[in-house]
Enzyme design. Structure first.
Site, PDB file in Angstrom:
ATOM      1  CB  THR A 189      32.494  77.272  12.751  1.00 60.49           C
ATOM      2  OG1 THR A 189      32.386  77.777  11.429  1.00 60.49           O
ATOM      3  CG2 THR A 189      33.680  76.325  12.840  1.00 60.49           C
ATOM      4  CE  LYS A 190      35.507  71.972  12.260  1.00 59.18           C
ATOM      5  NZ  LYS A 190      36.337  71.977  11.041  1.00 59.18           N
ATOM      6  CG  ASP A 191      26.057  73.566  14.083  1.00 65.45           C
ATOM      7  OD1 ASP A 191      26.647  72.570  14.534  1.00 65.45           O
ATOM      8  OD2 ASP A 191      25.241  74.234  14.743  1.00 65.45           O
TER       9      ASP A 191
END
Length: 337
Positions: A49-51
């Site tokens: 999710t850090k993308d």
């Protein structure tokens, strides 16, 4: 934004960020009432999710003139944010320098270096104010590297904005507005806060439930407004919980927290992988464990539409929770699970 494969070539790997699938869970939740879905963030090109925040924050910095070709991006990370930043930095022509918590698996550290990031490994078993903590090392690196931007995900409201603008609306649309519960791990707090803010605006009755680790201060702070130093101790789950209070955690959008332990979370990760075919990371197991604990409290009923955020991919934990020797070394014993 994710580009459908039948539309032909894409310009950049970063065009695949977001629009991740919502997958109906079956075997891992077969004893529960209600419907359960995984928001599978491991489907992002950087496998987490850090993308979303990496691309969102870097684009905002570019628009403000803070990042230019040749600039340096600096961040503290348990691994996933670093990988995402390194990926975006490669495509945008920036250097990436990362202060990494030693709790990060060897897999994660090797992947960061493979993505051309300069990695400083900092001890996990020190308080946040220690000069060797990865928070303070990142501040040092900001001074060392001229023409640099410190992403500072724990204290950057753009972390929250990224999920308010993308993840929250995706979940609302994918459930046709039927979601009743969102269960998500809480580390920096950006994912749960951004999603929670958006979903609460759509329907204030939606319950936003954070998952915290034993050894972290978030749950008690949410309940009392106080940090209890006696709660702080080392734990193994990466990317969940904190020994300080990130301003990116917007507690007003979170209804409650559930605490989970290292061992149960590790085995729940394995359960998801071998029963659902979704190869998940450590925090995903924590989210499923919290769901089990909530089910035991009769939190759900036949009308419940529960979304679990599975934030990253199991490939980053091969030498940890998917290693029998590592599990044995931690004293984890499935017979007691």
């Amino acid at each position: 934004m994710r580009i459908p494969s039948n539309n032909g070539p894409i310009d950049s790997i970063t065009d695949l960020i977001g629009q991740t699938p919502l997958i109906k869970l079956s075997q891992s939740v077969k004893s529960f009432t209600g419907s359960y879905y995984a928001k599978w963030e491991g489907a992002n090109p950087g496998h987490s999710t850090k993308d979303r925040i990496a691309l969102y924050i870097i684009e905002k910095a570019e628009k403000r003139g803070l990042l230019k070709p040749g600039s340096t991006v600096i961040e503290t990370t348990s691994g996933n944010t670093g990988f995402s930043l390194a990926m975006v930095a490669i495509k945008r022509g920036y250097r990436c320098v990362l202060a990494v918590n030693s709790k990060a698996s060897e897999d994660k550290i090797n992947m960061l270096r493979a993505m051309n990031a300069l990695v400083w490994v900092c001890p996990a078993k020190v308080p946040a104010e220690d000069p060797n903590s990865y928070y303070n090392v990142a501040k040092y690196l900001k001074k060392r590297y001229k023409n640099s931007v410190y992403i500072n995900q724990y204290f950057n409201d753009l972390n929250v904005e990224a999920h308010y603008a993308t993840t929250g609306p995706e979940i609302w649309k994918q459930t046709s507005g039927k979601i009743t519960h969102l269960i998500a791990s809480s580390g920096t707090g950006g994912t749960i806060s951004g999603c929670g803010k958006y979903l609460k605006e759509k329907n204030p009755k939606i319950k936003i439930i954070g998952v915290d680790a034993y050894g972290s201060v978030l749950k008690k702070y949410h309940e009392t407004g106080e940090i209890d130093p006696n709660e702080i101790h080392f734990y193994r789950i990466e990317g969940m919980g904190k020994n300080l209070i990130p301003t990116a955690t917007k507690f007003e959008y979170i209804d409650r927290y559930v605490k989970v332990n290292d061992e149960n979370s590790a085995y729940r990760s394995r359960q998801i992988s071998n029963s659902e075919g979704i190869f998940v990371g450590y925090t995903s197991g924590g989210v499923l464990q919290a769901t089990y604990q909530l089910a035991e409290e009769n939190e759900f009923d036949a009308k419940s539409c529960v979304v679990l955020i599975f934030p990253d991919h199991g490939s980053r934990y091969i030498t940890r929770i998917y290693s029998n020797s590592w599990m044995k070394a931690q004293g984890f014993n499935k017979s007691s699970y």
